[in-house]
Design an enzyme around this catalytic site. Structure first.
Site, PDB file in Angstrom:
ATOM      1  N   SER A 188      27.946  32.411  39.873  1.00  0.00           N
ATOM      2  CA  SER A 188      29.066  32.100  40.766  1.00  0.00           C
ATOM      3  C   SER A 188      28.723  30.857  41.578  1.00  0.00           C
ATOM      4  CB  SER A 188      29.327  33.273  41.714  1.00  0.00           C
ATOM      5  OG  SER A 188      28.246  33.376  42.626  1.00  0.00           O
ATOM      6  N   ASP A 238      31.207  31.528  36.884  1.00  0.00           N
ATOM      7  CA  ASP A 238      32.121  32.577  37.323  1.00  0.00           C
ATOM      8  C   ASP A 238      32.976  32.037  38.485  1.00  0.00           C
ATOM      9  OD1 ASP A 238      33.137  35.172  37.396  1.00  0.00           O
ATOM     10  OD2 ASP A 238      31.569  35.900  38.771  1.00  0.00           O
ATOM     11  N   HIS A 239      34.273  32.189  38.393  1.00  0.00           N
ATOM     12  CA  HIS A 239      35.187  31.782  39.469  1.00  0.00           C
ATOM     13  C   HIS A 239      35.019  30.326  39.922  1.00  0.00           C
ATOM     14  CE1 HIS A 239      36.913  35.757  40.072  1.00  0.00           C
ATOM     15  NE2 HIS A 239      35.687  36.266  39.994  1.00  0.00           N
ATOM     16  N   GLU A 268      42.644  32.488  34.865  1.00  0.00           N
ATOM     17  CA  GLU A 268      43.095  33.746  35.485  1.00  0.00           C
ATOM     18  C   GLU A 268      44.554  33.654  35.876  1.00  0.00           C
ATOM     19  OE1 GLU A 268      40.423  35.801  38.057  1.00  0.00           O
ATOM     20  OE2 GLU A 268      42.020  36.737  39.221  1.00  0.00           O
ATOM     21  N   GLY A 328      33.753  43.897  44.472  1.00  0.00           N
ATOM     22  CA  GLY A 328      32.996  44.540  45.544  1.00  0.00           C
ATOM     23  C   GLY A 328      32.827  46.045  45.359  1.00  0.00           C
ATOM     24  N   HIS A 373      37.786  41.387  35.522  1.00  0.00           N
ATOM     25  CA  HIS A 373      36.873  41.172  36.655  1.00  0.00           C
ATOM     26  C   HIS A 373      36.802  42.479  37.454  1.00  0.00           C
ATOM     27  CE1 HIS A 373      36.128  36.747  36.814  1.00  0.00           C
ATOM     28  NE2 HIS A 373      36.948  36.864  35.794  1.00  0.00           N
ATOM     29  N   ASN A 409      33.282  42.234  33.629  1.00  0.00           N
ATOM     30  CA  ASN A 409      32.401  41.639  34.640  1.00  0.00           C
ATOM     31  C   ASN A 409      31.799  42.698  35.567  1.00  0.00           C
ATOM     32  OD1 ASN A 409      33.409  39.276  33.622  1.00  0.00           O
ATOM     33  ND2 ASN A 409      34.058  38.433  35.582  1.00  0.00           N
ATOM     34  N   SER A 453      28.579  44.021  41.325  1.00  0.00           N
ATOM     35  CA  SER A 453      28.277  44.922  42.446  1.00  0.00           C
ATOM     36  C   SER A 453      27.342  46.067  42.055  1.00  0.00           C
ATOM     37  CB  SER A 453      29.567  45.500  43.025  1.00  0.00           C
ATOM     38  OG  SER A 453      30.357  44.468  43.547  1.00  0.00           O
TER      39      SER A 453
HETATM   40  P1  13P Z   1      32.330  43.677  40.678  1.00  0.00           P
HETATM   41  O1  13P Z   1      32.319  43.313  42.118  1.00  0.00           O
HETATM   42  O2  13P Z   1      33.215  44.859  40.427  1.00  0.00           O
HETATM   43  O3  13P Z   1      30.966  43.888  40.129  1.00  0.00           O
HETATM   44  O4  13P Z   1      32.994  42.457  39.862  1.00  0.00           O
HETATM   45  C1  13P Z   1      32.235  41.342  39.503  1.00  0.00           C
HETATM   46  C2  13P Z   1      33.073  40.212  39.019  1.00  0.00           C
HETATM   47  O5  13P Z   1      34.235  40.324  38.727  1.00  0.00           O
HETATM   48  C3  13P Z   1      32.400  38.906  38.875  1.00  0.00           C
HETATM   49  O6  13P Z   1      33.307  37.896  38.567  1.00  0.00           O
HETATM   50  O1  G3H Z   2      33.297  37.885  41.406  1.00  0.00           O
HETATM   51  C1  G3H Z   2      32.414  37.470  42.127  1.00  0.00           C
HETATM   52  C2  G3H Z   2      31.004  37.803  41.881  1.00  0.00           C
HETATM   53  O2  G3H Z   2      30.730  39.140  42.192  1.00  0.00           O
HETATM   54  C3  G3H Z   2      30.098  36.834  42.560  1.00  0.00           C
HETATM   55  O3  G3H Z   2      30.082  37.052  43.910  1.00  0.00           O
HETATM   56  O4  G3H Z   2      30.500  34.904  45.113  1.00  0.00           O
HETATM   57  O5  G3H Z   2      29.140  36.747  46.147  1.00  0.00           O
HETATM   58  O6  G3H Z   2      28.212  35.402  44.256  1.00  0.00           O
HETATM   59  P1  G3H Z   2      29.437  35.944  44.930  1.00  0.00           P
HETATM   60 ZN    ZN Z   3      35.240  38.162  39.363  1.00  0.00          ZN
END
Ligand code: 13P
Ligand code: G3H
Ligand code: ZN
Length: 333
Positions: free
Chosen positions: A56, A94-95, A146, A191, A234, A277, A280
């Protein structure tokens, strides 16, 4: 410019095509540190599962992008050392929230990027996604986009409310952007607090929260519009109660943490959902193991003595997800 191909990494195209055909999903695990990466690679190598290593924007800031890239490169060699002859490892942003960030990852050896413009108005989401696709495809880097907004609150990824993906938009979006996969909103969120207690019911026997089901009708409608197109979920941690209990019984405070039940993820993995994904759950496993060591041995101060057990518990978690939830074991022999 570094090509991911020189680093022994792969993009998602073939992985996803095989996963959809085979009725399983590829695990996408986030990593920020060495122990997480070791656990992911050990679990993937031992189960011969293709895997997506996710970074991320927050992880890049935390660990340094150069270090993370070399860690992923090292992961390919480590996988081979573990006896995995043909590792199928993708390094994915990611994102990603801007063209510049996505471009920098493409230029830096990532094999896949996500441009998350889901919070923007529809036409702006299309324009930004297309710009990233046009750039990334020149280098055979795959792009996840997305459509729809997930609820949940997390460091870099937050939204107060969710908006399910509108099935009537997906064909237009996928066609005009040229994206390789589509992350959708059907009730998952980021989360460890995916639902408020008010959104759940309570199991009368255990008193534990039972979350509402995912919107499989929305997923079905999307798959009808885009047959065989790779779909991404996600926010798919299941927030295992045993980790929450370990944390809470050693002085932690995670009241009413709740995730997505694994049977729903199992069902999704059998459909066109080919990337799931999980971040958490790994954070919870890490924290639970570290807290347990500190509770049992308050005098411990060698980080290897508490990061080691954390790594073991994460490896167990990843293997469980691969074998018992996503079904990706044995798919990268
Ligand atoms: P979780 O917070 O459910 O693990 O999702 C992670 C995620 O979507 C990362 O992009
Ligand atoms: O979807 C997001 C991931 O869980 C990454 O989270 O931005 O805290 O690294 P982060
Ligand atoms: Zn995500």
């Amino acid at each position: 410019m570094v090509s991911y191909k020189e680093l022994g990494l792969v993009n998602t195209r073939e992985m996803f095509a095989k996963a959809i055909k085979g009725g399983y999903a590829i695990p996408a695990f986030n990593f920020n540190n060495m122990e997480q990466l070791q656990a992911i690679i050990k679990a993937s190598a031992e189960t011969k599962s293709p895997v997506i290593l996710q970074v991320s924007k927050g992880a890049r800031n935390y660990a340094n992008q150069t270090l993370l890239r070399y860690m992923a490169q090292g992961a390919v060699e480590y996988a081979k050392e573990l006896g995995w002859e043909h590792p199928q490892i993708c390094l994915h942003l990611d994102h990603g929230d801007s063209f510049e960030l996505c471009k920098s990852c493409v230029d830096f050896g990532f094999s896949s990027v996500m441009i998350d413009a889901s919070h923007l108005p529809y036409e702006e989401n299309i324009a930004l996604t297309k710009k990233v696709v046009d750039y990334a495809h020149q280098y055979d880097v795959t792009v996840e986009a997305e459509l729809g907004v997930l609820a949940g609150v997390e460091d870099e990824v937050s939204s107060a409310v969710s908006h399910y993906t509108k099935p009537e938009e997906v064909v237009d979006f996928a066609t005009r952007t040229g994206c390789d996969s589509l992350a959708i909103s059907i009730g998952t969120s980021h989360g460890a607090y995916k639902f408020t207690p008010e959104q759940c019911t309570r199991d009368p026997k255990t008193g534990k929260l039972v979350p509402p089901p995912l919107a499989f009708d929305v997923l079905d409608a999307i798959m009808e519009q885009l047959p065989g197109f790779p779909i991404v979920l996600h926010g798919s941690s299941s927030v295992p109660q045993e980790y929450v209990d370990m944390i809470n019984s050693t002085g932690g405070k995670l009241p009413d943490a709740v995730g997505i039940p694994e049977e729903q993820l199992r069902k999704a993995a059998k459909s066109a959902v080919c990337k799931i994904n999980i971040d958490s759950d790994s954070r919870l496993a890490f924290t639970a193991a570290v807290r347990k060591v500190f509770a049992e041995k308050p005098g411990e101060f060698d980080p290897r003595k508490y990061c080691g057990p954390a790594r073991d518990l994460m490896e167990e978690l990843y293997k469980h997800k691969i074998i018992n939830v996503l079904g990706s074991n044995g798919k990268a022999e």
